[in-house]
Structures are given as C-alpha cells and as structure tokens.
Design a protein around this motif. Structure first.
Motif, PDB file in Angstrom:
ATOM      1  N   LEU A 168       0.805  -1.217   0.000  1.00  0.00           N
ATOM      2  CA  LEU A 168       0.000   0.000   0.000  1.00  0.00           C
ATOM      3  C   LEU A 168       0.842   1.273   0.000  1.00  0.00           C
ATOM      4  CD1 LEU A 168      -2.842  -1.028   2.491  1.00  0.00           C
ATOM      5  CD2 LEU A 168      -2.835  -1.159  -0.006  1.00  0.00           C
ATOM      6  N   ASP A 169       2.110   1.160  -0.351  1.00  0.00           N
ATOM      7  CA  ASP A 169       2.946   2.354  -0.487  1.00  0.00           C
ATOM      8  C   ASP A 169       2.769   2.910  -1.897  1.00  0.00           C
ATOM      9  OD1 ASP A 169       5.186   4.147  -0.977  1.00  0.00           O
ATOM     10  OD2 ASP A 169       6.133   3.269   0.804  1.00  0.00           O
ATOM     11  N   PRO A 170       2.418   4.214  -2.040  1.00  0.00           N
ATOM     12  CA  PRO A 170       2.206   4.775  -3.386  1.00  0.00           C
ATOM     13  C   PRO A 170       3.437   4.754  -4.279  1.00  0.00           C
ATOM     14  CG  PRO A 170       2.184   6.507  -1.714  1.00  0.00           C
ATOM     15  CD  PRO A 170       2.160   5.200  -0.982  1.00  0.00           C
ATOM     16  N   ALA A 171       4.617   4.527  -3.689  1.00  0.00           N
ATOM     17  CA  ALA A 171       5.828   4.426  -4.498  1.00  0.00           C
ATOM     18  C   ALA A 171       6.026   3.027  -5.068  1.00  0.00           C
ATOM     19  CB  ALA A 171       7.054   4.806  -3.669  1.00  0.00           C
ATOM     20  N   ALA A 172       5.168   2.073  -4.679  1.00  0.00           N
ATOM     21  CA  ALA A 172       5.316   0.699  -5.152  1.00  0.00           C
ATOM     22  C   ALA A 172       4.030   0.107  -5.709  1.00  0.00           C
ATOM     23  CB  ALA A 172       5.837  -0.192  -4.025  1.00  0.00           C
ATOM     24  N   ALA A 173       2.893   0.474  -5.138  1.00  0.00           N
ATOM     25  CA  ALA A 173       1.618  -0.142  -5.506  1.00  0.00           C
ATOM     26  C   ALA A 173       1.255   0.169  -6.951  1.00  0.00           C
ATOM     27  CB  ALA A 173       0.519   0.353  -4.576  1.00  0.00           C
ATOM     28  N   TYR A 174       0.908  -0.878  -7.706  1.00  0.00           N
ATOM     29  CA  TYR A 174       0.518  -0.663  -9.102  1.00  0.00           C
ATOM     30  C   TYR A 174      -0.492  -1.725  -9.517  1.00  0.00           C
ATOM     31  CZ  TYR A 174       1.349   1.539 -13.680  1.00  0.00           C
ATOM     32  OH  TYR A 174       1.214   2.257 -14.856  1.00  0.00           O
ATOM     33  N   ASP A 175      -1.542  -1.867  -8.726  1.00  0.00           N
ATOM     34  CA  ASP A 175      -2.663  -2.722  -9.092  1.00  0.00           C
ATOM     35  C   ASP A 175      -3.936  -2.051  -8.622  1.00  0.00           C
ATOM     36  OD1 ASP A 175      -3.679  -4.216  -6.434  1.00  0.00           O
ATOM     37  OD2 ASP A 175      -1.509  -3.987  -6.338  1.00  0.00           O
ATOM     38  N   THR A 176      -5.046  -2.440  -9.228  1.00  0.00           N
ATOM     39  CA  THR A 176      -6.314  -1.760  -8.987  1.00  0.00           C
ATOM     40  C   THR A 176      -6.731  -1.819  -7.527  1.00  0.00           C
ATOM     41  OG1 THR A 176      -7.015  -2.253 -11.236  1.00  0.00           O
ATOM     42  CG2 THR A 176      -8.732  -1.662  -9.679  1.00  0.00           C
TER      43      THR A 176
END
Length: 534
Positions: A52-60
């Motif tokens: 859930l870190d915006p620098a890592a998360a990349y799914d819907t």
C-alpha cells in the motif's frame, strides 16, 4: 487501472443503473459503516513488502485504498472529464509546448492529524517515488518530470523533459499522492499496511498473518479538497471468492458487492432479480491480454506470436467463458475509447489456421510449438481458470501448438512476471487515467508496467512522444493508429477481450452508480445510506 478533448465521449453519461429487484428490505450491515465487499486481496510478502505504499503499488486493489487516503493535486471528476484540482486550488500549463506545469495548493491544506502541507511536501513525495523506482513500474508515470521547484509554501512548478498533454491526468494517480516525511522515508518503502495522507478518509487495516482481513475508512475531519464525502465510515471486506461475497450480500453482512463478480452471478441477477438487491451496470475500460517475454526462446520469434494471433478465436472465448459481460478486443485500446482501431482483426481475423501454419512453416519453426501459459488464480476473478482452459483447447486443437497452463496466486505471480519467469502470461488492465496513452505507454514505453524486453525504437522515440504533444487528444488519432498497427504486427502483447463492470448492492444504499467509475476506481465517498437508493 473514465470530453471531447480526452476521447471518451463514448462512455460519458452511460452510468445508468440496471435494477434487479428493487423492493423494500430491512437488510444491510446496520450501524454507521457501509460495508463493501471485494475479492481483491491485500497481502504483504518478502517480495512485496509494501503493498500500500504509493511508491510501489501498481494494481487496482491497492490503488483503490490509496485513492481514499492519499490526496493528489488533481482529481478526475464524477462522470469523467478533464481533471480538476483537489489538493491544488489551481493548476495549468504555463507554456504552449505543454512542458511547464504550475500548481497552487489550497489554503489550509493539512495531513490527517493537523500538520500543514506545503509545496515542499509535494516535491518530496514526487522525488521519493522517482528515487525508489520500484520494479512495479509505477514510477514510469512520473519519469517525464525533469525538475521541480517550489515557490513559497503553496506554489510548485513541474518542468517536463518532453511535452505531455496527459500530465494533469498523471497528477490524479496514486504515485502522485502527497505523503508526509514523518511517515514515509525518502528512499525506503513503508512496510506493511499503514497508510496516511490528506485524503477524504483515514485508514486502519485489521491483519491476520500477512493478509488484510478488513479495512476501515473513516471520514477525515482535516480533509480540504473538492470531494463531497457522503458517509462517515466505510468498511472494505475482502473475500477469497465471489460466491462467498454474494452470500454475504444476500444475508445483509455486506451492503455493496464490487469486483469481481462472476459472469454467472451477473446473469443470475439479471434473469432472476432478488428482492432488496439492485444490480448496477457501468461502462468498463478493463482489458485482458496475453503478454510475452520477447526474449524467451519459445516466443522470441515473431512468427510464433503472430501464429497465436491467427489461432485464438476471441468470439468463441468470450461466448464460452464470459457471455454478455465481455466482448472481443482487437487492440490494446478498447473500442469504447476514440482512437481505437481493430488492428489485430484487420491483420489476423478470427482463427485462420491455414495462415498460422503457413507462417510457422515459412519461418522454419517446427510444430507443435510447446508453450506454457501462466495466469493468476486469485486476482481477476474465478472465470480466469476457465478462460485459460479455453485458450489451451483452442491452441492445442490447431495441432500447431502443444500448450500447458499453470495458475499461481497473485502474491507470487506478479513478482515472477516482473522478473521474466514467464514466457507467456495472462494479465488484465484498468487504465491509470482515462486516455489512450494509458493503454500504450504502460506496455510499450521505457520503465513500463510489464518490464518487457520488447523495445521498438519508432514507438518509444517518435510515436509515443508525438501522441503526447496534442492537447486536443482527437488530433493524435493518426499517431495512435500507427502505434496500434505496429503492435499488431510485432505482437508483444495479444489483446483478448474487454469487459463491462457491475456492482450489486442492498437497495438502501445510494450513490452506487457513482461509486465505481469506468476505470474501476472505487469512489467510496459517493456512497450513502438512506432514501433515494433505488
């Protein structure tokens, strides 16, 4: 991963509910919180320590948590359209070339808890994503930023490397979210499931082992922005399968059932409406496709990938597996977005085994070609397994391929795919923002989502940059047509189908038609309990 100027006039205004049994009911979760079910899973692993870190998360699924909690400068408004300011009070390009973009923060902007937000915090947040440069590829949304400068407490200017008319949309995505230096280190990911920001909600996760069992979103009293929050609390309840989620809706344990409903559930609700439950159909921008590691020996030869394009019958696949909830797709860009062309149909049609055989023979490739098709068992819905059984049958019945299939849980599947462990794999995609660029750059540009070795110099060096220069997105139609034709010829990915989306809810819940947009983004602030729900 939603105007004339952004090529989505085909879907604007289509958010109309299809009601399945809208009778009175005493059901629902009761109490203050509105309970929303999902089959998305939130799991921390050794390979994905910060889901859930915006620098890592990349799914819907992860983005749907972040959109409620981490505020962005811009926001795509209800029903779509050009982005409008949220954390910012105003933003605009300051030059005709679309290379310099200035934003002014709202007065009184602060993180949940009361700490003020300044332009330096915005600059820090962007620099953090770029420095970490996580293998997920999410930093690719921001890599066109050359430099940033903060001018006082409330002004920030982004200088871009190349013109990019889509930049305001990128400022509405979670990696462009504003985070606090106190909670997020500059070069390290925030492990686990803690999330904090200045969005419309604060967040608390209940965790068992490495998995979130319930997520609670509570209205943020310190939120200052454009959104009108209609409720005080929403609980997000993950389910391991859609059948269990459906039973929870029927019993009133949850109020809303989101992704991913099965085709059978949708058809059942349409044919046999249930009292007290409504089914809402919404335009969808989801696509599914096969991806290729174009360096892998089995699919390195373009002729193999082209022969697969000749062999797969999308119509048969959709009919057998998804029925009316999907339709065949012949490009990376779905048909509901202007600039779409049927490039794959124009080149391959549907299932031409003679041409597939001739192509492989001319290329000197022995048949049957042995392949393993990989898919994730728990991320895109239960129908995925049947989809890959159907693909296997189509390919094997041609006698040109000898295909096996393998399903893997998402927590392992996605890291394996990024590392290049799969030569052929199935994936889904929701756009990062509602523009054709979001179906092209994440697959084909540098630092892409797939981490693909495929690199077409004309695409990266000429056509993608050229498409971003046009503020009027319809003016980029010819460029996008060229891009789609190149993809159809090289087949670094093979589009399969595009889907509709549905939400089922108890009939005392209002705002459902706005709570999921065409990019499958959850907008929980739109939900409310009370009159006018059905």
């Amino acid at each position: 991963m939603n105007r004339k100027t952004l090529a989505l006039s085909a879907v604007i205004g289509l958010l109309a509910p299809v009601l399945a049994g809208c009778g009175g009911s005493d059901g629902g979760s009761g109490g203050e919180a509105i309970v929303v079910g999902t089959t998305d899973q939130y799991i921390a692993t050794d390979e994905a320590i910060a889901p859930l870190d915006p620098a890592a998360a990349y799914d819907t699924g992860s983005w749907n948590v972040l959109r409620q909690t981490i505020q962005t400068l811009m926001h795509v408004p209800r029903g779509g359209g050009k982005p409008i300011p949220d954390a910012a009070s105003k933003c605009a390009f300051t030059d005709r070339a679309n290379e310099s973009y200035r934003c002014t923060l709202r007065e009184g902007l602060k993180f949940a808890g009361g700490d003020p937000i300044t332009a330096d915090d915005v600059k820090y947040s962007f620099e953090r994503v770029l420095k970490i440069n996580d293998p997920s590829g999410v930093a690719g949304l921001l890599t066109n930023i050359d430099t940033m400068e903060s001018d006082g407490a409330r002004e920030i200017v982004f200088h871009l490397k190349t013109p990019d008319a889509t930049f305001p949309y990128k400022l509405s995505t979670p990696p462009a979210g504003i985070v606090s230096k106190k909670d997020y280190e500059p070069t390290k990911l925030r492990k686990g499931f803690d999330v904090s920001g200045s969005g419309p909600y604060t967040f608390k996760a209940e965790v068992k082992g490495d998995t979130v069992t319930k997520a609670t979103f509570t209205k943020n009293a310190d939120y200052t922005g454009e959104l009108n929050v209609q409720n005080n609390k929403v609980e997000l309840q993950p389910f391991t399968d859609a059948d269990e989620m459906g039973k929870a809706l029927d019993s009133g344990d949850i109020d809303v059932m989101t992704r991913a409903m099965t085709p059978e559930q949708v058809e059942s609700m349409v044919e046999k409406p249930k009292e007290g439950i409504q089914l809402t159909e919404m335009p969808g921008l989801e696509i599914r496709y096969l991806g290729f590691d174009t360096d892998a020996p089995t699919v390195k030869e373009k002729a193999v990938r082209q022969a697969m394009a000749y062999t797969i019958d999308r119509g048969d696949l959709v009919t057998k597996v998804y029925g009316s909830v999907a339709e065949p797709l012949y490009s990376l860009i779905p048909s509901s977005i202007a600039t779409h062309t049927n490039s794959f149909f124009n080149k391959y049609g549907d299932r031409n085994l003679t041409k597939a055989a001739d192509l492989l023979q001319t290329a000197g490739i022995a048949t049957p070609v042995k392949l393993s098709l990989n898919y994730t068992t728990d991320h895109y819905g239960e129908a995925t397994a049947k989809e890959f059984e159907t693909l296997k049958d189509q390919l094997n019945s041609s006698k040109l391929f000898e295909v096996s299939i393998k399903g893997t849980e998402w927590k392992s599947f996605r890291p394996n795919q990024i590392k290049g462990d799969y030569s052929v794999y199935g994936m889904g995609w929701f756009p990062d923002f509602p523009d054709p660029d979001s179906y092209i750059a994440p697959f084909l540009d540098k630092d892409n989502f797939l981490n693909t070795p495929y690199n077409n110099a004309k695409l990266r060096g000429e056509l993608i940059p050229q498409s971003r220069r046009e503020a009027d997105r319809s003016a980029a139609t010819n460029t996008f047509s060229q891009i789609q034709d190149i993809v159809a010829d090289d087949v670094p990915v093979l589009p399969l189908w595009q889907g509709k989306q549905y939400v089922a809810s108890r009939d005392d819940i209002a705002g459902v038609e706005w709570a999921v947009n065409s990019s499958a983004e959850l907008l929980l602030w739109e939900l409310r309990r009370g009159p006018g729900a059905s």
